[in-house]
Design a protein around this motif. Structure first.
Motif, PDB file in Angstrom:
ATOM      1  N   SER A  56       0.842  -1.204   0.000  1.00 48.58           N
ATOM      2  CA  SER A  56       0.000   0.000   0.000  1.00 48.58           C
ATOM      3  C   SER A  56       0.875   1.251   0.000  1.00 48.58           C
ATOM      4  O   SER A  56       0.602   2.208  -0.732  1.00 48.58           O
ATOM      5  N   LEU A  78      -7.242   2.757  -0.049  1.00 49.72           N
ATOM      6  CA  LEU A  78      -6.656   1.586   0.616  1.00 49.72           C
ATOM      7  C   LEU A  78      -6.680   1.696   2.139  1.00 49.72           C
ATOM      8  O   LEU A  78      -6.122   0.859   2.835  1.00 49.72           O
ATOM      9  N   ALA A  81      -7.988  -1.394   4.170  1.00 50.46           N
ATOM     10  CA  ALA A  81      -7.512  -2.723   3.758  1.00 50.46           C
ATOM     11  C   ALA A  81      -7.108  -3.562   4.967  1.00 50.46           C
ATOM     12  O   ALA A  81      -7.433  -4.756   5.040  1.00 50.46           O
ATOM     13  N   ALA A  96      -7.635  -8.079   0.189  1.00 61.51           N
ATOM     14  CA  ALA A  96      -7.868  -6.995   1.150  1.00 61.51           C
ATOM     15  C   ALA A  96      -7.795  -5.632   0.463  1.00 61.51           C
ATOM     16  O   ALA A  96      -8.607  -4.745   0.754  1.00 61.51           O
ATOM     17  N   LEU A  97      -6.857  -5.474  -0.459  1.00 57.29           N
ATOM     18  CA  LEU A  97      -6.743  -4.202  -1.184  1.00 57.29           C
ATOM     19  C   LEU A  97      -7.976  -3.964  -2.051  1.00 57.29           C
ATOM     20  O   LEU A  97      -8.518  -2.850  -2.090  1.00 57.29           O
ATOM     21  N   ARG A  99     -10.958  -5.236  -1.569  1.00 58.14           N
ATOM     22  CA  ARG A  99     -12.103  -5.025  -0.685  1.00 58.14           C
ATOM     23  C   ARG A  99     -12.143  -3.580  -0.187  1.00 58.14           C
ATOM     24  O   ARG A  99     -13.196  -2.944  -0.168  1.00 58.14           O
ATOM     25  N   SER A 100     -10.985  -3.056   0.189  1.00 55.19           N
ATOM     26  CA  SER A 100     -10.908  -1.677   0.635  1.00 55.19           C
ATOM     27  C   SER A 100     -11.313  -0.727  -0.482  1.00 55.19           C
ATOM     28  O   SER A 100     -12.070   0.228  -0.258  1.00 55.19           O
ATOM     29  N   TRP A 101     -10.847  -1.010  -1.693  1.00 55.96           N
ATOM     30  CA  TRP A 101     -11.192  -0.177  -2.849  1.00 55.96           C
ATOM     31  C   TRP A 101     -12.711  -0.180  -3.064  1.00 55.96           C
ATOM     32  O   TRP A 101     -13.319   0.854  -3.303  1.00 55.96           O
TER      33      TRP A 101
END
Length: 189
Positions: A56, A78, A81, A96-97, A99-101
């Motif tokens: 990140s 991010l 994340a 995870a990246l 999902r955060s996006w």
């Protein structure tokens, strides 16, 4: 400096990452784990969490090289994340990246304003506290002891800011992710 101290930098980063993961487990895990369980789980996911943080950071850095705004945008996208990785127990970095996006989609502006308000407020409280307490210490104690006590106060306040930001990121994740399916089912059962 970095080449001479790379070992300590990595060690401090891992310790900080471990503390963050344990706090996130304690805050976000619906199973309400004990501190010992949270520490064991935190240790088991520390490396993917740390690697995700590095990735990140690299993405934000390269976005900032293009211009400052893309770096800020990537940072906001991010931001959750880590909490997503911990709460959803999906320890794949790219998952995870992504999902955060997805969670920040349509909310990036509001998240940015919220984080700016919290960060700027916390920074000014920190700066004012360190300055005032540092002056009081220097007036009361002289020499090296004053410098040591001021550094200690600075370290303690920095620790509180780190804890605050982990809690803010966890709260942002909870707000963006919405209630868990189990909570909704329990409400209507």
């Amino acid at each position: 400096f970095y080449t001479d101290n790379i070992f300590w930098i990595i060690l401090i980063g891992l310790a900080n990452g471990f503390a963050s993961v344990v706090m996130l487990v304690l805050i976000l895990d619906r199973g309400q784990p004990s501190v010992g369980e949270a520490m064991r789980r935190g240790l088991s996911i520390l490396l993917p969490y740390y690697a995700m943080g590095i990735l990140s950071g690299v993405m934000v850095f390269f976005g900032s090289l293009a211009f400052v705004l893309p770096g800020i945008y990537i940072f906001i996208k991010l931001l959750v994340a880590g909490p997503a990785m911990v709460a959803e127990r999906n320890y794949k970095i790219t998952a995870a990246l992504r999902r955060s996006w997805a969670l920040t989609k349509g909310n990036s502006g509001r998240v940015l304003v919220f984080v700016l308000v919290v960060a700027v407020t916390a920074f000014f409280v920190y700066l004012t506290s360190v300055t005032v307490i540092g002056l009081v210490i220097r007036l009361g104690v002289g020499g090296d002891m004053a410098e040591t006590l001021t550094t200690l106060v600075d370290a303690v306040l920095s620790m509180f800011l780190s804890v605050l930001m982990v809690c803010v990121y966890a709260a942002l994740y909870r707000q963006l992710a919405g209630p868990a399916a189990e909570d909704v089912a329990e409400t209507f059962s």
